[in-house]
Design a protein around this motif. Structure first.
Motif, PDB file in Angstrom:
ATOM      1  N   UNK A  17       0.832  -1.200   0.000  1.00 52.97           N
ATOM      2  CA  UNK A  17       0.000   0.000   0.000  1.00 52.97           C
ATOM      3  C   UNK A  17       0.865   1.247   0.000  1.00 52.97           C
ATOM      4  N   UNK A  18       0.515   2.192  -0.859  1.00 56.86           N
ATOM      5  CA  UNK A  18       1.222   3.467  -0.980  1.00 56.86           C
ATOM      6  C   UNK A  18       0.203   4.585  -0.809  1.00 56.86           C
ATOM      7  N   UNK A  19       0.494   5.526   0.095  1.00 59.27           N
ATOM      8  CA  UNK A  19      -0.442   6.611   0.384  1.00 59.27           C
ATOM      9  C   UNK A  19       0.234   7.953   0.121  1.00 59.27           C
ATOM     10  N   UNK A  20      -0.404   8.788  -0.703  1.00 58.42           N
ATOM     11  CA  UNK A  20       0.039  10.161  -0.929  1.00 58.42           C
ATOM     12  C   UNK A  20      -1.142  11.085  -0.635  1.00 58.42           C
ATOM     13  N   UNK A  21      -0.910  12.381  -0.778  1.00 60.18           N
ATOM     14  CA  UNK A  21      -2.003  13.330  -0.599  1.00 60.18           C
ATOM     15  C   UNK A  21      -3.071  13.152  -1.662  1.00 60.18           C
ATOM     16  N   UNK A  22      -2.699  12.569  -2.815  1.00 56.47           N
ATOM     17  CA  UNK A  22      -3.631  12.440  -3.931  1.00 56.47           C
ATOM     18  C   UNK A  22      -4.437  11.153  -3.918  1.00 56.47           C
ATOM     19  N   UNK A  23      -3.830  10.056  -3.432  1.00 56.60           N
ATOM     20  CA  UNK A  23      -4.539   8.780  -3.478  1.00 56.60           C
ATOM     21  C   UNK A  23      -3.884   7.752  -2.564  1.00 56.60           C
ATOM     22  N   UNK A  24      -4.619   6.684  -2.343  1.00 57.68           N
ATOM     23  CA  UNK A  24      -4.123   5.508  -1.623  1.00 57.68           C
ATOM     24  C   UNK A  24      -4.216   4.342  -2.598  1.00 57.68           C
ATOM     25  N   UNK A  25      -3.077   3.712  -2.869  1.00 60.34           N
ATOM     26  CA  UNK A  25      -3.029   2.659  -3.874  1.00 60.34           C
ATOM     27  C   UNK A  25      -2.696   1.312  -3.235  1.00 60.34           C
ATOM     28  N   UNK A  26      -3.542   0.324  -3.511  1.00 58.58           N
ATOM     29  CA  UNK A  26      -3.320  -1.043  -3.059  1.00 58.58           C
ATOM     30  C   UNK A  26      -2.819  -1.856  -4.244  1.00 58.58           C
ATOM     31  N   UNK A  27      -1.657  -2.484  -4.073  1.00 57.65           N
ATOM     32  CA  UNK A  27      -1.029  -3.300  -5.112  1.00 57.65           C
ATOM     33  C   UNK A  27      -0.966  -4.745  -4.620  1.00 57.65           C
ATOM     34  N   UNK A  28      -1.574  -5.639  -5.349  1.00 58.00           N
ATOM     35  CA  UNK A  28      -1.608  -7.052  -4.985  1.00 58.00           C
ATOM     36  C   UNK A  28      -0.434  -7.750  -5.663  1.00 58.00           C
ATOM     37  N   UNK A  29       0.414  -8.388  -4.858  1.00 57.56           N
ATOM     38  CA  UNK A  29       1.673  -8.950  -5.338  1.00 57.56           C
ATOM     39  C   UNK A  29       1.743 -10.434  -5.003  1.00 57.56           C
ATOM     40  N   UNK A  30       2.203 -11.257  -5.952  1.00 56.99           N
ATOM     41  CA  UNK A  30       2.426 -12.662  -5.603  1.00 56.99           C
ATOM     42  C   UNK A  30       3.880 -12.870  -5.209  1.00 56.99           C
ATOM     43  N   UNK A  31       4.212 -14.084  -4.780  1.00 61.11           N
ATOM     44  CA  UNK A  31       5.529 -14.352  -4.202  1.00 61.11           C
ATOM     45  C   UNK A  31       6.654 -14.353  -5.225  1.00 61.11           C
ATOM     46  N   UNK A  32       6.314 -14.249  -6.517  1.00 60.77           N
ATOM     47  CA  UNK A  32       7.365 -14.109  -7.529  1.00 60.77           C
ATOM     48  C   UNK A  32       7.660 -12.648  -7.823  1.00 60.77           C
ATOM     49  N   UNK A  33       6.902 -11.739  -7.228  1.00 65.37           N
ATOM     50  CA  UNK A  33       7.081 -10.319  -7.483  1.00 65.37           C
ATOM     51  C   UNK A  33       6.158  -9.757  -8.532  1.00 65.37           C
ATOM     52  N   UNK A  34       5.267 -10.585  -9.054  1.00 67.66           N
ATOM     53  CA  UNK A  34       4.338 -10.133 -10.094  1.00 67.66           C
ATOM     54  C   UNK A  34       3.208  -9.317  -9.489  1.00 67.66           C
ATOM     55  N   UNK A  35       2.939  -8.155 -10.082  1.00 65.43           N
ATOM     56  CA  UNK A  35       1.783  -7.377  -9.643  1.00 65.43           C
ATOM     57  C   UNK A  35       0.537  -7.951 -10.319  1.00 65.43           C
TER      58      UNK A  35
END
Length: 327
Positions: A298-316
């Protein structure tokens, strides 16, 4: 596609950030159901695979903390604060230097099978294990801004009851102690009502909505969901079902997102309850039995909060960006 996707992942992160990516942000990982096994080696390949990738990603993106949303130890929690499972299933699994940040935890149904008080007491022993009470508030400021993130950590087992048989999709029937449950309901509403945060999250073990084996939790749909709408919560985060999911519903045009991250130890491909959630609400479901687990960055800035789903190989696998609350 083990590592090549990290370049595209970096690009996706920078694409949602203003100013050529040079912006302050709050970053954290969300995992659930990490709890290993009660017999040697006290871990699973999925737990170890997920922990390895968490360490790699954390070394690149520097999360401030990690959320673990229940079922910290399979199948019956821990016996006491000296239980070897703290070492064998947690401390000696998440060993990457980048994972030596604060971990904030809640209890799952399997934790309640054991000594939850011992898990709370372990907060005094470990430098990174933070579990001060069954339910508690967290608040963070996005670096370089005045924007804030409030996270209300709740104990869904004491709210709704335990699930003694976790492998047949049974619903919790009723709280063990009605007064304890009602006290927590009152506390939750007070915390949500008072929050003026830019982003407001609630985290608990049982899902509100899920298309998988356990499906929606009736108790939370009845009692918690109206509060989430009323106080314009940004997202509800949970585990319990052993996969990754993203669902979204709306109330009077205001979206509410459900982030399910329960693939840190087991993977279950069930979609038994796909018809039990609001039509069109299920936006993403992942449960690849050939993979070694997954988590959410999860990445949070003043503009948005982004959830990135990642598997154990590093693939988004999936990404969604949520806007600040409109109060």
């Amino acid at each position: 596609m083990a590592r090549i996707n990290m370049l595209s992942f970096t690009f996706c992160l920078l694409a949602i950030l203003p100013g050529n990516g040079a912006v302050d942000s709050l970053r954290f990982l969300v995992i659930g159901d990490m709890g290993g096994l009660p017999v040697f080696p006290y871990t699973t390949p999925v737990e170890r695979g997920t922990a390895k990738e968490m360490g790699i990603m954390a070394s690149q993106y520097g999360p401030s903390f990690i959320l673990e949303i229940g079922d910290n130890f399979y199948y019956d929690g821990v016996a006491n604060v000296s239980d070897h499972r703290f070492r064998d299933t947690f401390e000696e699994v998440y060993t990457a230097p980048s994972l030596q940040v604060p971990w904030y935890l809640v209890a799952g149904n399997h934790d309640h099978n054991g000594n939850v008080t011992a898990q709370i007491m372990y907060t005094q022993t470990s430098e990174r294990w933070n579990f001060p009470d069954l339910y508690y508030p967290l608040s963070f400021t996005v670096p370089g801004t005045s924007d804030t993130v409030d996270i209300v950590m709740i104990d869904t087992v004491s709210l709704c009851g335990n699930v003694l048989d976790d492998f047949h999709g049974y619903q919790p029937k009723a709280p063990e102690n009605l007064k304890v449950a009602e006290d927590q309901w009152t506390w939750i509403e007070e915390k949500l009502a008072k929050s003026k945060a830019t982003y407001l999250l609630v985290a608990g073990h049982f899902p509100v909505y899920s298309i998988a084996e356990h499906g929606p939790t009736e108790c939370l749909v009845d009692r918690l969901l109206p509060m989430l709408y009323k106080y314009r919560v940004t997202a509800y985060m949970c585990g319990h079902d052993h996969n990754l999911q993203h669902l979204r519903t709306e109330n009077e045009g205001i979206p509410l997102d459900f982030i399910l991250s329960g693939a840190a130890n087991f993977i279950d491909p069930s979609v038994e309850h796909v018809q039990a959630v609001p039509k069109g609400s299920s936006l993403f479901h992942w449960a690849d039995l050939s993979a070694l687990g997954g988590f959410v960055f999860t990445e949070v800035t003043a503009n948005n909060m982004t959830f990135n789903y990642i598997d154990a190989s590093g693939k988004m696998l999936h990404q969604t960006s949520l806007l600040p609350r409109k109060l």
